[in-house]
Design an enzyme around this catalytic site. Structure first.
Site, PDB file in Angstrom:
ATOM      1  N   VAL A  68       0.820  -1.211   0.000  1.00  0.00           N
ATOM      2  CA  VAL A  68       0.000   0.000   0.000  1.00  0.00           C
ATOM      3  C   VAL A  68       0.856   1.265   0.000  1.00  0.00           C
ATOM      4  O   VAL A  68       0.534   2.231  -0.698  1.00  0.00           O
ATOM      5  CB  VAL A  68      -0.984  -0.014   1.195  1.00  0.00           C
ATOM      6  CG1 VAL A  68      -1.736   1.311   1.317  1.00  0.00           C
ATOM      7  CG2 VAL A  68      -1.968  -1.174   1.042  1.00  0.00           C
ATOM      8  N   GLU A  69       1.947   1.260   0.732  1.00  0.00           N
ATOM      9  CA  GLU A  69       2.794   2.449   0.825  1.00  0.00           C
ATOM     10  C   GLU A  69       3.508   2.771  -0.482  1.00  0.00           C
ATOM     11  O   GLU A  69       3.563   3.924  -0.889  1.00  0.00           O
ATOM     12  CB  GLU A  69       3.833   2.294   1.944  1.00  0.00           C
ATOM     13  CG  GLU A  69       3.272   2.402   3.342  1.00  0.00           C
ATOM     14  CD  GLU A  69       2.899   3.827   3.756  1.00  0.00           C
ATOM     15  OE1 GLU A  69       3.105   4.773   2.986  1.00  0.00           O
ATOM     16  OE2 GLU A  69       2.382   3.967   4.871  1.00  0.00           O
ATOM     17  N   SER A  70       4.101   1.745  -1.119  1.00  0.00           N
ATOM     18  CA  SER A  70       4.977   2.034  -2.258  1.00  0.00           C
ATOM     19  C   SER A  70       4.767   1.115  -3.456  1.00  0.00           C
ATOM     20  O   SER A  70       5.456   1.260  -4.459  1.00  0.00           O
ATOM     21  CB  SER A  70       6.434   1.895  -1.823  1.00  0.00           C
ATOM     22  OG  SER A  70       6.703   0.539  -1.487  1.00  0.00           O
TER      23      SER A  70
END
Length: 167
Positions: A68-70
């Site tokens: 989700v972050e990257s």
């Protein structure tokens, strides 16, 4: 007779606990499908396993956060300056004494940080994720997930990835 029993017991134990199929774990397969080279996948996977064990955090949660972050892109940088796979802010990276631009160091820092968030939130994963995204102060201020659309969506997305990985 005793020796024969012990030998059979040891043999049975070895058979039960040895991994014979050599198939990749669900997490390893997940990392591979989200990266562009086997070397990158191996480095990320090994780092997830190493640091999740060290900080007693489920590797599925770390993999879900990275997704989700990257989206598993090592050079990711957010508009607010968070960098790397786990999108560490420069101040957080300094406090954790990690290099956010190094894969292993970034995962080390992000895992240490989510472990701290889990501890602060009595192992409530949703609140820990909200703390990771919006800060522990906001979670305490609102006595739960803050009313920020970004944070609410973030928690939902990570929880979906995490639950999918957990099966």
């Amino acid at each position: 007779m005793k020796l024969k029993f012990i030998a059979m017991f040891l043999l049975l134990t070895i058979c039960i606990f040895s991994k014979e199929d050599n198939s990749p774990s669900k997490i390893e397969a997940y990392v591979k499908q989200n990266t562009n080279t086997n070397t990158t996948a191996t480095n990320i996977y090994n780092s997830i396993i190493e640091h999740s064990e060290k900080h007693d955090v489920e590797p599925e949660l770390i993999a879900a956060i990275i997704k989700v972050e990257s989206n598993f892109k090592q050079g990711s940088k957010s508009q607010v300056g968070a960098t790397g796979l786990m999108q560490l802010m420069p101040k957080t990276a300094r406090l954790l004494k990690v290099n956010p631009n190094n894969v292993n160091s970034n995962i080390k820092g992000g895992t240490k940080y989510i472990a701290w968030c889990l501890k602060q939130n009595k192992n409530n994963i949703s609140l820990a994720l909200a703390s990771y995204n919006a800060g522990i102060g906001n979670v305490k201020k609102y006595n739960g997930i803050p009313p920020f659309k970004e944070t609410q969506n973030y928690v939902k997305k990570v929880m979906k990835e995490y639950n999918d990985l957990k099966g």
